[in-house]
Design a protein around this motif. Structure first.
Motif, mmCIF file in Angstrom:
data_model
loop_
_atom_site.group_PDB
_atom_site.id
_atom_site.type_symbol
_atom_site.label_atom_id
_atom_site.label_comp_id
_atom_site.label_asym_id
_atom_site.label_seq_id
_atom_site.Cartn_x
_atom_site.Cartn_y
_atom_site.Cartn_z
ATOM 1 N N LYS A 89 0.844 -1.195 0.000
ATOM 2 C CA LYS A 89 0.000 0.000 0.000
ATOM 3 C C LYS A 89 0.878 1.243 0.000
ATOM 4 C CE LYS A 89 -4.500 -0.770 2.085
ATOM 5 N NZ LYS A 89 -5.382 -0.254 1.117
ATOM 6 N N ARG A 125 -17.287 -3.553 -2.228
ATOM 7 C CA ARG A 125 -16.264 -2.528 -2.070
ATOM 8 C C ARG A 125 -16.628 -1.245 -2.813
ATOM 9 N NH1 ARG A 125 -11.687 -3.354 0.370
ATOM 10 N NH2 ARG A 125 -10.947 -1.431 -0.603
ATOM 11 N N ARG A 164 -9.340 0.786 -3.539
ATOM 12 C CA ARG A 164 -8.185 0.336 -2.789
ATOM 13 C C ARG A 164 -7.078 1.384 -2.768
ATOM 14 N NH1 ARG A 164 -6.830 -4.169 -0.563
ATOM 15 N NH2 ARG A 164 -8.462 -5.485 -1.389
#
Lengths: 251, 613
Positions: free
Chosen positions: A200, A218, B117
């Motif tokens: 990330k 999501r 994300r």
């Protein structure tokens, strides 16, 4: 009004500047009785009499809405208003248009409308007065106060030594017969998502989906076509947009 | 008696058939005798019997009927100009930049990744978040601007474009409206790029500006007015390329978009094309009457904007449809309104999305949170120097030094995302090493081996698989047929040690893995595939044998020799050569040598013999 010491410092600076820039070496005298140069160049004269005030511009003037040329009244009038000032006044229709563009609620009563209109008109009168200053059209509007001296710009510039650029250039490879540079493609993980949890990037470690009032899996969910939406003719920027309900859904 | 339905009645009268529903066997027999009534000549048969027409003839007749009735759509190639009217087109291209991070936030860019994300606080416009310019996004942007020939402005500024939509969380898009970072570029188009023939040998389209801007979120529409949002794409850097309205033909417009995509991919600025959604084009179309030599130019007509075109063909089709629509309006005496229109694949006319009254007031304002963008000269110089050879020059090199055709050169460059041409270079290097030739200097006419290599890399390799992706071509230029093996095959073919047929068989073998890498020569040796050509004398014997009883054919040649026929009977010659090939041992014969020998013997032996007799 201006601070007296500041005014003196200012006039001193101004006079020095004027002396330096005078043509053909003719010194500019301070004395106002000297026949040339004309008195309007004298900084003392310039700054001793105020030509405008904020209150004058905000309060609607009694006689000057039609005047354009008078300069002999005792209270110095505000700088010239354009002759067609009446037509340029904000109308109620324009007010509604502006409120729609800003996604603000329309005025609920007559008094609210009139107070909004008068405030807006006063502000615009002020702005127009500033714009009438000679030479104002050639000045770039100020967007932000930043260090725009040569040193400041040098500091802000993006060059080969800037960290982000240096790093990115190091990550490139030269490819092919034609020697073209190319960013090294990241190796995709087995899951196919391309990013493992530990990869990330900075700035991504927070609960994004916690911001959603409604979600499916999501994804954030947004419903369109609801009531109280901001409609504008055919659409707001994109076709089929319904902004207010969406804004409510996301906030 | 119950009422008979009209359908049944019609069926009986017209075709003579009766429904037998509910009939018993006996009634069926009686009904069968009644059928004679239908055969009565007084009853008109209106159903035509369809004769068996071949399908190709049906298509041709359909075509003719369409053309006659005016329904036939003109092909784009024939529809580039309308006499008496001049088309003017300006194009705005939005391309997604190839960077690691987003524009103003440190989140990573991604492609088809898991939704939501890669989202930073600023991307969702969380109150209190501030933009932080990521300087690495400048690298592909500056490269793109340099590739388009623009002047990079040292100082440029960011502006806000305000509008409300759910895919723009902050309510404004950061763009560069007043001071873009690049101006005054140029793209040169040539006939090989696919411009309209009416544009001649070269068109230069000027680029007015290139500016940086942010992308929006991805919306998926679900039934019931519901939309799913994926914010991975918010804040990804885009460049907007705006051309001056200098394009006058639809094919040239499509060629421009194609060329810009190719240039951006070559400098690694934008690697996803129109099909992947990384590049979008908006087109501004206007028409005006074509000025005569004497009359002054009329000003440009009102323009309409066609948004969100997603393929090159769509660009061309949409421009043609909109031009025709505007011409129809103007010829009928109406006025073209300046509006925004859309186009979908397969439609015949653009559809209206938004009129002038629906135009949004974007209230452009300099962004107070962001300082000016100052680009140093050393960065621009370094990027300009390290761009490598650009596609235009590469094509010129391939055509100039190796003598390839322009079409072949362009195919090599575009196949397999540019990997096919790397494969060609690898094969060429290995081939030149084998043949003992050096790289440079010899003129294109001497580069037969290069042309052979190009032909094989394009056509023979293409014949191996259904899809070119099955070749597994790596970006470095290697595939299931290793370049050294193909070079070995071509070296033998070039030296005439094997025939073309055998070479193709060997290629198959290498592709299927039957011949191990590096084992081509061994395979030829072990299978006895060397080409032991017949000697000239043996060819001559064959020719003599074949010419027996072919007096009629010989007379054709005589007629040409005597000047009674205009053209050399090449077909008859090849017929004789074919006969030779069949008569002789095929593995040892080369058709071109056989043709040469036959031609010579015709001249020197057979025709004089015929004349003498």
């Amino acid at each position: 009004m201006a601070n007296p010491p500041l005014t003196r410092a200012l006039t001193r600076h101004l006079s020095q500047h004027l002396r330096r820039t005078s043509t053909r070496g003719q010194p500019i005298r301070h004395s106002s009785t000297h026949p040339s140069p004309p008195t309007q160049h004298d900084p003392f004269t310039l700054l001793s009499k105020p030509t405008w005030s904020v209150r004058q511009l905000l309060d609607p003037p009694t006689t000057t809405s039609q005047d354009t040329t008078t300069t002999t009244t005792t209270t110095t009038p505000p700088p010239q208003q354009p002759p067609s000032q009446e037509e340029e006044e904000i109308t109620e229709q324009q007010l509604h248009h502006l409120l729609r563009l800003s996604a603000l609620p329309p005025p609920s009563s007559e008094s609210e409308t009139s107070s909004l209109l008068s405030t807006l008109r006063a502000q615009l009168r002020f702005v127009r007065a500033v714009q009438q200053v000679p030479g104002a059209s050639s000045v770039q509007p100020l967007a932000a106060i930043r260090d725009e001296t040569a040193a400041g710009m040098r500091e802000a510039e993006i060059s080969l030594h800037t960290a982000g650029v240096k790093e990115a250039l190091e990550q490139e490879e030269i490819w092919g017969r034609c020697r073209r540079p190319r960013r090294r493609r990241r190796v995709v993980g087995e899951t196919g998502t391309g990013t493992a949890a530990e990869e990330k990037a900075a700035g991504e470690e927070w609960d994004v989906l916690g911001m959603a009032t409604e979600r499916v899996g999501r994804y954030f969910v947004v419903r369109s076509g609801g009531s109280g939406s901001v409609k504008e003719g055919g659409g707001n920027g994109k076709e089929g947009g319904s902004a207010a309900s969406a804004a409510a859904a996301e906030s | 008696m119950s009422r008979i339905s009209t359908a049944q009645l019609a069926k009986y009268l017209l075709t003579g058939s009766i429904t037998h529903r509910g009939c018993l066997h006996a009634r069926f027999r009686m009904a069968a005798t009644n059928r004679g009534f239908a055969n009565d000549a007084r009853v008109q048969r209106t159903t035509p019997t369809i004769p068996a027409v071949p399908f190709r003839k049906q298509l041709k007749d359909q075509n003719k009927a369409d053309k006659a009735s005016g329904n036939k759509r003109k092909k784009n190639v024939d529809n580039q100009t309308v006499p008496g009217w001049e088309l003017t087109v300006g194009i705005e291209i939005h391309a997604q930049l190839n960077t690691n991070h987003k524009f103003f936030s440190p989140a990573a860019t991604s492609f088809q990744d898991s939704p939501n994300r890669h989202v930073a606080l600023f991307d969702l416009a969380v109150p209190g978040s501030q933009p932080l310019f990521q300087s690495e996004t400048l690298i592909p942007a500056v490269r793109a601007a340099i590739a388009l020939g623009c002047d990079i402005q040292t100082v440029s500024r960011f502006d806000r474009k305000h509008y409300f939509h759910w895919d723009q969380p902050s309510g404004y898009q950061i763009t560069q409206y007043y001071h873009p970072f690049a101006r005054d570029g140029r793209v040169s188009l040539y006939p090989r790029d696919g411009i309209a023939p009416a544009d001649g040998d070269r068109v230069d389209i000027e680029i007015e500006r290139v500016q940086l801007e942010q992308d929006t979120a991805k919306t998926t529409a679900i039934a019931g007015n519901v939309h799913w949002l994926d914010f991975n794409r918010v804040g990804v850097p885009l460049i907007e390329i705006i051309t001056k309205p200098q394009i006058h033909h639809p094919a040239t417009a499509a060629a421009l978009v194609r060329k810009v995509q190719m240039l951006l991919a070559a400098v690694d600025a934008c690697i996803f094309g129109m099909e992947a959604g990384g590049l979008r084009a908006d087109v501004n179309v206007s028409v005006r009457r074509a000025g005569g030599a004497a009359s002054p130019r009329t000003p440009l007509g009102t323009r309409t904007e066609i948004k969100n075109l997603s393929s090159f063909k769509a660009v061309e089709d949409a421009i043609i449809a909109e031009r025709d629509r505007q011409i129809a309006i103007l010829e009928a005496g109406g006025i073209v309104e300046g509006e925004t229109r859309g186009w979908s694949l397969g439609s015949t006319e653009t559809r209206r999305l938004r009129g002038k009254e629906g135009e949004v007031d974007y209230r452009y304002m300099p962004d107070p949170d962001l300082g000016p963008l100052v680009i140093a000269d050393d960065l621009v110089a370094r990027l300009a120097d390290s761009m490598g050879i650009l596609p235009d020059q590469e094509i010129d090199d391939l055509v100039g030094s190796y003598g390839l055709s322009t079409k072949d050169a362009m195919s090599l460059l575009t196949l397999d995302d540019g990997a096919r041409v790397q494969y060609f270079y690898n094969v060429l290097d290995a081939l030149e090493e084998r043949l003992g030739l050096s790289h440079d200097a010899s003129p294109a006419s001497d580069q037969r081996h290069a042309q052979l290599a190009a032909n094989w890399c394009l056509h023979e390799l293409g014949k191996l698989t259904e899809l070119s992706s099955d070749l597994a071509m790596t970006p470095d230029g290697e595939c299931r047929v290793p370049s050294i093996d193909l070079a070995a095959i071509l070296a033998h073919l070039h030296g005439r040690d094997i025939t073309a047929k055998v070479a193709k068989e060997l290629l198959w073998g290498v592709f299927r893995g039957e011949i191990p890498s590096g084992g081509v020569t061994q395979a030829i040796e072990s299978n006895g595939l060397w080409f032991h050509e017949l000697s000239e004398g043996e060819y001559a014997d064959l020719a003599d044998r074949v010419i027996q009883g072919e007096d009629k054919v010989l007379s054709e040649f005589l007629r040409f020799k005597q000047g009674k026929a205009k053209a050399y009977p090449q077909g008859k010659l090849m017929f004789l050569v074919g006969k030779m090939m069949r008569a002789g041992v095929e593995q040892r014969m080369d058709p071109s040598s056989a043709e040469k020998v036959m031609r010579a013997r015709l001249e020197s032996v057979y025709l004089p013999a015929l004349e003498a007799s």
